[in-house]
Motif scaffolding. Structure first.
Motif, PDB file in Angstrom:
ATOM      1  N   SER A   1       0.859  -1.407   0.086  1.00 32.35           N
ATOM      2  CA  SER A   1      -0.033  -0.089  -0.112  1.00 32.35           C
ATOM      3  C   SER A   1       0.866   1.139  -0.162  1.00 32.35           C
ATOM      4  O   SER A   1       1.706   1.485   0.886  1.00 32.35           O
ATOM      5  N   TYR A   2       0.587   2.100  -1.074  1.00 33.80           N
ATOM      6  CA  TYR A   2       1.539   3.119  -1.102  1.00 33.80           C
ATOM      7  C   TYR A   2       1.742   4.266  -0.067  1.00 33.80           C
ATOM      8  O   TYR A   2       0.298   4.724   0.367  1.00 33.80           O
ATOM      9  N   SER A   3       2.633   4.608   0.790  1.00 33.27           N
ATOM     10  CA  SER A   3       2.536   5.395   1.655  1.00 33.27           C
ATOM     11  C   SER A   3       3.663   6.502   1.816  1.00 33.27           C
ATOM     12  O   SER A   3       4.860   5.973   1.822  1.00 33.27           O
ATOM     13  N   ASN A   4       3.443   7.613   1.656  1.00 34.48           N
ATOM     14  CA  ASN A   4       4.357   8.832   1.640  1.00 34.48           C
ATOM     15  C   ASN A   4       4.911   8.735   2.841  1.00 34.48           C
ATOM     16  O   ASN A   4       6.008   9.291   3.272  1.00 34.48           O
ATOM     17  N   THR A   5       4.179   8.446   3.998  1.00 35.72           N
ATOM     18  CA  THR A   5       4.884   8.431   5.436  1.00 35.72           C
ATOM     19  C   THR A   5       6.039   7.611   5.620  1.00 35.72           C
ATOM     20  O   THR A   5       6.928   8.033   6.400  1.00 35.72           O
ATOM     21  N   ASN A   6       6.134   6.663   4.831  1.00 31.85           N
ATOM     22  CA  ASN A   6       7.143   5.575   4.796  1.00 31.85           C
ATOM     23  C   ASN A   6       8.536   6.466   4.462  1.00 31.85           C
ATOM     24  O   ASN A   6       9.657   6.443   4.873  1.00 31.85           O
ATOM     25  N   PHE A   7       8.358   7.447   3.462  1.00 29.38           N
ATOM     26  CA  PHE A   7       9.788   7.965   2.876  1.00 29.38           C
ATOM     27  C   PHE A   7       9.984   9.352   3.799  1.00 29.38           C
ATOM     28  O   PHE A   7      11.138   9.477   3.992  1.00 29.38           O
ATOM     29  N   LEU A   8       9.014   9.824   4.582  1.00 33.29           N
ATOM     30  CA  LEU A   8       9.605  10.620   5.518  1.00 33.29           C
ATOM     31  C   LEU A   8      10.286  10.249   6.440  1.00 33.29           C
ATOM     32  O   LEU A   8      11.220  10.912   6.924  1.00 33.29           O
ATOM     33  N   ILE A   9      10.018   9.033   6.955  1.00 32.83           N
ATOM     34  CA  ILE A   9      10.744   8.410   8.051  1.00 32.83           C
ATOM     35  C   ILE A   9      12.118   8.029   7.430  1.00 32.83           C
ATOM     36  O   ILE A   9      13.203   8.294   7.986  1.00 32.83           O
ATOM     37  N   LEU A  10      12.189   7.396   6.177  1.00 35.27           N
ATOM     38  CA  LEU A  10      13.448   7.293   5.662  1.00 35.27           C
ATOM     39  C   LEU A  10      14.234   8.623   5.574  1.00 35.27           C
ATOM     40  O   LEU A  10      15.523   8.225   5.545  1.00 35.27           O
ATOM     41  N   GLY A  11      13.715   9.512   5.341  1.00 38.42           N
ATOM     42  CA  GLY A  11      14.359  10.925   5.119  1.00 38.42           C
ATOM     43  C   GLY A  11      15.148  11.172   6.262  1.00 38.42           C
ATOM     44  O   GLY A  11      16.436  11.632   6.536  1.00 38.42           O
ATOM     45  N   ARG A  12      14.256  11.033   7.353  1.00 41.05           N
ATOM     46  CA  ARG A  12      14.720  11.419   9.017  1.00 41.05           C
ATOM     47  C   ARG A  12      16.083  10.473   9.161  1.00 41.05           C
ATOM     48  O   ARG A  12      16.999  10.905   9.870  1.00 41.05           O
ATOM     49  N   VAL A  13      15.806   9.239   8.774  1.00 39.50           N
ATOM     50  CA  VAL A  13      16.757   8.163   9.132  1.00 39.50           C
ATOM     51  C   VAL A  13      18.068   8.467   8.623  1.00 39.50           C
ATOM     52  O   VAL A  13      19.223   8.597   8.989  1.00 39.50           O
ATOM     53  N   ILE A  14      17.644   9.017   7.144  1.00 44.05           N
ATOM     54  CA  ILE A  14      19.175   9.103   6.373  1.00 44.05           C
ATOM     55  C   ILE A  14      20.031  10.608   7.056  1.00 44.05           C
ATOM     56  O   ILE A  14      21.240  10.536   7.202  1.00 44.05           O
ATOM     57  N   GLU A  15      19.060  11.340   7.474  1.00 39.89           N
ATOM     58  CA  GLU A  15      19.683  12.733   8.050  1.00 39.89           C
ATOM     59  C   GLU A  15      20.409  12.343   9.506  1.00 39.89           C
ATOM     60  O   GLU A  15      21.673  12.822   9.544  1.00 39.89           O
ATOM     61  N   ARG A  16      19.811  11.320  10.378  1.00 44.75           N
ATOM     62  CA  ARG A  16      20.462  10.925  11.575  1.00 44.75           C
ATOM     63  C   ARG A  16      21.625  10.252  11.451  1.00 44.75           C
ATOM     64  O   ARG A  16      22.424  10.429  11.956  1.00 44.75           O
ATOM     65  N   VAL A  17      21.836   9.244  10.302  1.00 47.51           N
ATOM     66  CA  VAL A  17      22.888   8.477  10.154  1.00 47.51           C
ATOM     67  C   VAL A  17      24.034   9.152   9.303  1.00 47.51           C
ATOM     68  O   VAL A  17      25.357   9.070   9.741  1.00 47.51           O
ATOM     69  N   SER A  18      23.652  10.083   8.389  1.00 50.74           N
ATOM     70  CA  SER A  18      24.818  10.694   7.676  1.00 50.74           C
ATOM     71  C   SER A  18      25.181  11.920   8.408  1.00 50.74           C
ATOM     72  O   SER A  18      26.344  12.499   8.210  1.00 50.74           O
ATOM     73  N   GLY A  19      24.389  12.537   9.499  1.00 45.03           N
ATOM     74  CA  GLY A  19      24.669  13.764  10.026  1.00 45.03           C
ATOM     75  C   GLY A  19      24.780  14.931   9.174  1.00 45.03           C
ATOM     76  O   GLY A  19      25.079  16.067   9.305  1.00 45.03           O
ATOM     77  N   GLN A  20      23.849  14.850   7.989  1.00 40.88           N
ATOM     78  CA  GLN A  20      23.651  15.941   6.942  1.00 40.88           C
ATOM     79  C   GLN A  20      22.206  16.273   6.657  1.00 40.88           C
ATOM     80  O   GLN A  20      21.404  15.267   6.858  1.00 40.88           O
ATOM     81  N   PRO A  21      21.877  17.526   6.453  1.00 36.53           N
ATOM     82  CA  PRO A  21      20.501  17.738   6.055  1.00 36.53           C
ATOM     83  C   PRO A  21      20.286  16.804   4.663  1.00 36.53           C
ATOM     84  O   PRO A  21      21.185  16.485   3.714  1.00 36.53           O
ATOM     85  N   PHE A  22      18.929  16.068   4.590  1.00 37.73           N
ATOM     86  CA  PHE A  22      18.793  15.512   3.517  1.00 37.73           C
ATOM     87  C   PHE A  22      19.096  15.683   2.156  1.00 37.73           C
ATOM     88  O   PHE A  22      19.696  15.172   1.296  1.00 37.73           O
ATOM     89  N   GLY A  23      18.858  17.187   1.894  1.00 41.71           N
ATOM     90  CA  GLY A  23      18.920  17.931   0.560  1.00 41.71           C
ATOM     91  C   GLY A  23      20.603  17.826   0.147  1.00 41.71           C
ATOM     92  O   GLY A  23      20.896  17.530  -0.783  1.00 41.71           O
ATOM     93  N   ALA A  24      21.336  18.074   1.321  1.00 37.36           N
ATOM     94  CA  ALA A  24      22.925  18.310   1.122  1.00 37.36           C
ATOM     95  C   ALA A  24      23.413  16.743   0.862  1.00 37.36           C
ATOM     96  O   ALA A  24      24.147  16.739  -0.134  1.00 37.36           O
ATOM     97  N   PHE A  25      22.761  15.867   1.537  1.00 39.36           N
ATOM     98  CA  PHE A  25      23.306  14.492   1.240  1.00 39.36           C
ATOM     99  C   PHE A  25      22.940  14.054  -0.273  1.00 39.36           C
ATOM    100  O   PHE A  25      23.917  13.554  -0.884  1.00 39.36           O
TER     101      PHE A  25
END
Length: 473
Positions: free
Chosen positions: A185-209
């Motif tokens: 089931s298509y869920s945009n919510t999933n991808f907001l979660i992934l965006g925040r995980v990527i920021e936390r792990v990389s230490g960078q804003p999502f757009g900068a990464f």
């Protein structure tokens, strides 16, 4: 008519699939490279579609065998001004963003900074059933988290700015819509979660990464994540009830995010497509994850990888993802085996570009060997038979024995009467030819009065018509 052929015709009508996809998936034939397409031919098709569909603006890119054949803008960037779309005009690409989000996740996985099998609880322990849902489940839309953007317009909630954390808390702390892994089931919510995980792990804003790890290495010079409005960007438009387009109000700040906030151009997206299939950004293993359809717990295929739609039927595997944000629609379709792709970006969110996209993609698909048929060319043979049907009398010497027996006098009379009542046949064109059962199968499209119709004509090498069946389209 065989059961497989009945199913083929039904699929074609219901899903709008090309005849080539249907016929080749059921028969056996040797694939070969598609003939080279010309920018002039593509331009003519696109211009007609822009006029027929009354689009405000459209930007299209076509790549064949790794070379960009066409990258061109059509129509207006802004209504009420002499402001034409150019190849450099940036459009909102909506959910085409998701393949970039998954690619960012996969890059971090390659570096062992996270694992695709990590439970969501490792990063956001307060979310519902976070221990039972993995990061890959999020990217593959099988988590069960409620989608915050299921409608095709900006509702009242989304008109106000919100942080991704606030949106996640509201939609991913509810009871799940289903048990993880049991449904897609298509869920945009999933991808907001992934965006925040990527920021936390990389230490960078999502757009900068994205900019440092994907956009710049891929040569995407006219692409940005959630950019401020500028003259380089198209204005989005909407319409209701087929009324004239009006300026669309964008989603409030924060709502598109890692699910759909990238802006780009066809040339840049083609550069990404080429870098992707050439493994310039992702490893082969990561690419395989991105483009392999998920299997649900009961064995069904979702037809979706990680942020990427996957169609593995027909002449070739096709990767495709659409996107829509307020005022914009987008489509990115890739044929990896031939390093070919079509990108389509429109600044009208009511733009029905699916049929145009399918027509252009069909020209890039690997062809199959089609038998050489004696006598008239397929288009001329099709026109001749339709003209005979209109008169209610056919030259039976041109028919195969089975079709001759099938086409009784009663059927012929009924067809002639129906065509006469609907109006003259016009605009006959050959969509494509493929092989099935040792025969040439020609897909024809035409109009009967004001009714759009199509036909499949089967001919054996001796030139005999073995089948000619009509359908509305």
């Amino acid at each position: 008519m065989s059961l497989s052929r009945i199913r083929c015709r039904s699929l074609m009508l219901a899903l709008g699939a090309t005849v080539a996809t249907c016929a080749v998936s059921l028969g056996s034939a040797r694939a070969q490279a598609a003939p080279s397409v010309s920018a002039m031919e593509l331009d003519s098709i696109i211009r007609k579609a822009v006029a027929d569909k009354q689009l405000v603006g459209l930007s299209v890119g076509v790549m064949q065998n790794g070379t960009i054949v066409l990258a061109k803008g059509y129509g207006l960037r802004t209504l009420g001004a002499s402001d034409s779309v150019t190849a450099e005009t940036m459009f909102g690409i909506g959910s085409v963003t998701k393949q970039f989000t998954c690619s960012a996740l996969l890059l971090l996985n390659e570096e062992s900074k996270l694992s695709l099998r990590d439970p969501v609880s490792k990063y956001m322990p307060k979310l519902t059933r976070a221990r039972d849902i993995t990061l890959l489940d999020l990217g593959q839309h099988v988590s069960g988290y409620r989608d915050y953007y299921p409608l095709d317009f900006v509702d009242r909630e989304m008109q106000k700015a919100a942080t991704d954390d606030a949106i996640i808390a509201e939609y991913a702390m509810r009871p799940l819509d289903f048990e993880p892994g049991t449904r897609w089931s298509y869920s945009n919510t999933n991808f907001l979660i992934l965006g925040r995980v990527i920021e936390r792990v990389s230490g960078q804003p999502f757009g900068a990464f994205l900019s440092r790890r994907i956009f710049k290495p891929a040569g995407m010079t006219h692409t940005a994540y959630d950019p401020p409005q500028s003259a380089a960007m198209a204005r989005g438009y909407t319409s209701f009830g087929l009324a004239s387009p009006v300026a669309a109000e964008p989603e409030g700040k924060g709502w598109a995010g890692a699910a759909g906030a990238i802006w780009s151009t066809p040339s840049d997206l083609l550069a990404w497509d080429r870098a992707l299939v050439d493994h310039k950004i992702l490893s082969k293993a990561s690419y395989q994850t991105l483009t392999s359809a998920r299997r649900l717990s009961d064995g069904r295929s979702t037809g979706y990888g990680c942020g990427e739609g996957v169609n593995d039927r027909g002449q070739a595997i096709v990767l495709s993802h659409g996107g829509a944000v307020s005022g914009f629609v987008a489509q990115n379709t890739v044929i990896p085996s031939t390093r070919s792709a079509v990108v389509m970006l429109a600044n009208t969110d009511f733009a029905a570009v699916g049929s145009l996209n399918a027509e252009l993609v069909a020209k890039l698909m690997p062809r199959v060997d089609v038998p050489v048929v004696r006598g008239l060319a397929a288009l001329d043979a099709g026109k001749a038979f339709l003209a005979q049907l209109e008169k209610g009398a056919v030259d039976r010497s041109t028919l195969g024995e089975d079709f001759d027996a099938y086409l009784t006098a009663d059927k012929l009379a009924a067809a002639g009467a129906a065509l006469h009542q609907m109006g003259a046949v016009s605009g006959v064109r050959l969509v494509q030819t493929v092989e099935r059962g040792g025969m040439e199968v020609a897909a024809l499209q035409f109009a009967v009065g004001t009714t759009n119709a199509s036909a499949l004509m089967y001919r054996t090498p001796d030139g005999k018509i073995q089948e000619f069946l009509l359908s509305r389209r």
